[in-house]
Design a protein around this motif. Structure first.
Motif, PDB file in Angstrom:
ATOM      1  N   PRO A 134       0.804  -1.219   0.000  1.00 12.26           N
ATOM      2  CA  PRO A 134       0.000   0.000   0.000  1.00 12.26           C
ATOM      3  C   PRO A 134       0.847   1.282   0.000  1.00 12.26           C
ATOM      4  N   ALA A 135       2.038   1.225   0.566  1.00 11.53           N
ATOM      5  CA  ALA A 135       2.898   2.412   0.586  1.00 11.53           C
ATOM      6  C   ALA A 135       3.314   2.814  -0.830  1.00 11.53           C
TER       7      ALA A 135
ATOM      8  N   ARG B  92       2.427   6.566  -5.381  1.00 17.47           N
ATOM      9  CA  ARG B  92       2.024   6.786  -6.780  1.00 17.47           C
ATOM     10  C   ARG B  92       0.874   7.803  -6.848  1.00 17.47           C
ATOM     11  N   ILE B  93      -0.087   7.679  -5.937  1.00 16.33           N
ATOM     12  CA  ILE B  93      -1.210   8.618  -5.907  1.00 16.33           C
ATOM     13  C   ILE B  93      -0.720  10.029  -5.582  1.00 16.33           C
ATOM     14  N   ALA B  94       0.181  10.132  -4.645  1.00 17.01           N
ATOM     15  CA  ALA B  94       0.663  11.435  -4.193  1.00 17.01           C
ATOM     16  C   ALA B  94       1.682  12.070  -5.129  1.00 17.01           C
ATOM     17  N   ALA B  95       2.272  11.299  -6.028  1.00 19.28           N
ATOM     18  CA  ALA B  95       3.400  11.756  -6.855  1.00 19.28           C
ATOM     19  C   ALA B  95       3.204  13.112  -7.527  1.00 19.28           C
TER      20      ALA B  95
ATOM     21  N   ARG C  31      -5.260  16.080   0.951  1.00 23.95           N
ATOM     22  CA  ARG C  31      -5.891  17.079   0.077  1.00 23.95           C
ATOM     23  C   ARG C  31      -6.573  16.400  -1.116  1.00 23.95           C
ATOM     24  N   GLN C  32      -5.922  15.397  -1.668  1.00 28.64           N
ATOM     25  CA  GLN C  32      -6.569  14.652  -2.755  1.00 28.64           C
ATOM     26  C   GLN C  32      -7.833  13.964  -2.257  1.00 28.64           C
TER      27      GLN C  32
END
Length: 190
Positions: free
Chosen positions: A114-115, A120-123, A138-139
């Protein structure tokens, strides 16, 4: 004697058919049996590609979200990125019948780590100077706002009701802007 040409089933063909089934019948009527019939295969052929319906819905949701991420090509800063992403996500939800609902009920992808998925989502926001936890939070807030908005937008009776009491369409941008503007500045992690 005429022979039929069989197109091999792969994940792309499966997803294409699943989205076609979603458009035709809606999320409640999406079934593996109907999907197999649409693909002209036996249901077990589908299970070579997905474990179950939940995994299929997860892949469909990933595709909807992926489209939104791909549509944000250039951002001045993290606030600009969040605004663009919010607009793109709304378009992506609305491009599919029950798109917001599908994303709301689908399970997360089965990632080994999951990390890695979180990174990847935060990139995109990491590249614009936000620390990962702030980028993810924020996302999540923008996704939740757009998900709720799009669910109301796709619900005919609720949409009609909201149109009678406010400028529903005209309220999306100010709402998104207010949400993003309300996030405090944070020092980036070096």
């Amino acid at each position: 004697m005429a022979s039929t040409i069989s197109v091999p089933l792969d994940i792309e063909r499966l997803l294409h058919a699943a989205f076609a089934q979603l458009e035709a019948d809606g999320l409640d009527a999406l079934s593996m049996r109907k999907l197999a019939a649409r693909l002209n295969v036996q249901a077990p052929a589908i299970y070579w590609h997905v474990k179950d319906k939940a995994e299929l819905l997860g892949l469909m949701a990933r595709r909807i979200h992926g489209r939104a991420y791909a549509d944000v090509t250039h951002a001045e800063d993290w606030r600009d990125w969040l605004r663009q992403f919010g607009r793109a996500l709304r378009r992506s939800f609305l491009a599919h019948r029950d798109g917001a609902l599908l994303c709301a009920v689908s399970r997360p992808p089965a990632e080994a780590d999951p990390a890695v998925h979180a990174h990847r989502i935060a990139a995109p926001l990491l590249a614009l100077g936000l620390p990962q936890q702030h980028a993810l939070a924020r996302q999540a807030a923008v996704i939740s706002f757009v998900l709720g908005w799009s669910a109301f937008e796709a619900n005919g009776p609720m949409h009609s009701f909201l149109d009678r009491i406010l400028d529903f369409e005209g309220s999306f941008e100010p709402g998104l802007d207010a949400l993003v503007a309300g996030f405090p500045e944070v020092a980036s992690e070096a």
